[in-house]
Design a protein around this motif. Sequence first.
Motif, short mmCIF file in Angstrom:
data_model
loop_
_atom_site.label_atom_id
_atom_site.label_comp_id
_atom_site.label_asym_id
_atom_site.label_seq_id
_atom_site.Cartn_x
_atom_site.Cartn_y
_atom_site.Cartn_z
N GLY A 105 0.79 -1.22 0.00
CA GLY A 105 0.00 0.00 0.00
C GLY A 105 0.82 1.27 0.00
O GLY A 105 0.29 2.36 -0.24
N HIS A 106 2.14 1.17 0.25
CA HIS A 106 2.97 2.38 0.23
C HIS A 106 3.08 2.91 -1.19
O HIS A 106 3.37 2.16 -2.13
CB HIS A 106 4.37 2.06 0.77
CG HIS A 106 5.32 3.21 0.64
ND1 HIS A 106 6.44 3.17 -0.17
CD2 HIS A 106 5.31 4.43 1.21
CE1 HIS A 106 7.07 4.31 -0.09
NE2 HIS A 106 6.41 5.09 0.74
N ASP A 107 2.84 4.20 -1.37
CA ASP A 107 2.91 4.83 -2.70
C ASP A 107 3.98 5.91 -2.68
O ASP A 107 3.74 7.03 -2.18
CB ASP A 107 1.55 5.44 -3.06
CG ASP A 107 1.52 5.99 -4.48
OD1 ASP A 107 2.58 6.03 -5.12
OD2 ASP A 107 0.43 6.39 -4.93
N PRO A 108 5.18 5.64 -3.20
CA PRO A 108 6.27 6.62 -3.15
C PRO A 108 6.05 7.82 -4.07
O PRO A 108 6.85 8.74 -4.07
CB PRO A 108 7.48 5.80 -3.60
CG PRO A 108 6.92 4.71 -4.44
CD PRO A 108 5.59 4.38 -3.83
N ARG A 109 4.95 7.82 -4.84
CA ARG A 109 4.64 9.00 -5.66
C ARG A 109 4.01 10.10 -4.82
O ARG A 109 3.97 11.26 -5.24
CB ARG A 109 3.70 8.61 -6.80
CG ARG A 109 4.33 7.64 -7.81
CD ARG A 109 3.28 7.09 -8.76
NE ARG A 109 2.25 6.33 -8.03
CZ ARG A 109 1.23 5.73 -8.62
NH1 ARG A 109 1.07 5.81 -9.93
NH2 ARG A 109 0.33 5.05 -7.89
N ARG A 110 3.49 9.75 -3.65
CA ARG A 110 2.96 10.76 -2.75
C ARG A 110 4.11 11.57 -2.15
O ARG A 110 5.25 11.14 -2.15
CB ARG A 110 2.11 10.11 -1.66
CG ARG A 110 0.85 9.45 -2.19
CD ARG A 110 0.10 8.72 -1.11
NE ARG A 110 -1.15 8.15 -1.61
CZ ARG A 110 -1.88 7.26 -0.96
NH1 ARG A 110 -1.47 6.82 0.23
NH2 ARG A 110 -2.99 6.80 -1.47
N ASN A 172 10.92 13.52 -3.27
CA ASN A 172 10.52 12.35 -4.05
C ASN A 172 11.58 11.95 -5.06
O ASN A 172 11.86 10.76 -5.25
CB ASN A 172 9.19 12.62 -4.76
CG ASN A 172 8.03 12.71 -3.80
OD1 ASN A 172 7.92 13.67 -3.03
ND2 ASN A 172 7.15 11.72 -3.81
N ARG A 176 13.83 8.41 -5.18
CA ARG A 176 14.04 7.53 -6.34
C ARG A 176 15.52 7.24 -6.53
O ARG A 176 15.90 6.13 -6.91
CB ARG A 176 13.45 8.16 -7.60
CG ARG A 176 11.93 8.22 -7.60
CD ARG A 176 11.37 8.50 -8.98
NE ARG A 176 11.81 9.78 -9.53
CZ ARG A 176 11.18 10.93 -9.31
NH1 ARG A 176 10.10 10.97 -8.53
NH2 ARG A 176 11.63 12.05 -9.84
N SER A 211 7.95 -7.00 -0.07
CA SER A 211 6.60 -6.86 0.47
C SER A 211 6.14 -8.15 1.11
O SER A 211 6.46 -9.25 0.65
CB SER A 211 5.63 -6.45 -0.66
OG SER A 211 4.31 -6.45 -0.18
#
Length: 213
Positions: A105-110, A172, A176, A211
């Motif tokens: 569920g982690h979204d690194p785009r946030r 962000n 990356r 994960s």
Amino acid sequence: MTDPAPFRLRYDEGCLAAHALNMIGDRWALLVVRELSLTPKRFQMIRAGLPGITAAVLTQRLAQLQAAGVVGHDAAMGAYGLTASGQGLRPVLQALCRWGAPHPGHDPRRFISPTALMISMTAMLDGAARTDIRAGFRSGREGFRQWVAEGMLQVVADPDPRADFVIEGTGNALARAVYGADPPDRIDGVTLQGDLSAAKAFMGLFRLPVSLN
């Protein structure tokens, strides 16, 4: 006998974990602590690292954390900083990073603040890491120096870091560079000064766990 605690009672229990959450358990409280973990900041700079928080809520959380003895305020400098008690919460933040990393569920785009990335890196360093590379990171008005000592990542705030390499970008973009598969010189939004081979070797010290899913 009245409760002498200078904070609002949220959990009416004698459990020590509940006692801790009475002081730092409100929404945003630990993230405010995170943003102050490496250097004192003024109100607007704290808020810049927490784009979802309103000015009113941040004001309230800072007051609560001051009452709990976690945050102090330097009126002359107009800045907030962690007390010794507040600094003691860094292992809590690191443990939360390590616990959360393998969960789906982690979204690194946030949004990722520069300070949030620095704290995550202290948690995700390979425990067997050995290197004499000195790293620098810059993001807007914030800068940091990093090095590894006795298997632990050391981080200090430094607006003009001098190091073997310095990479610059948003939180962000820097994330990356640290955790992604591409080398830092091939990531959009990242600029690199200094030794590319040192940068690649340093980024190789950090790994996200597989994960649980």
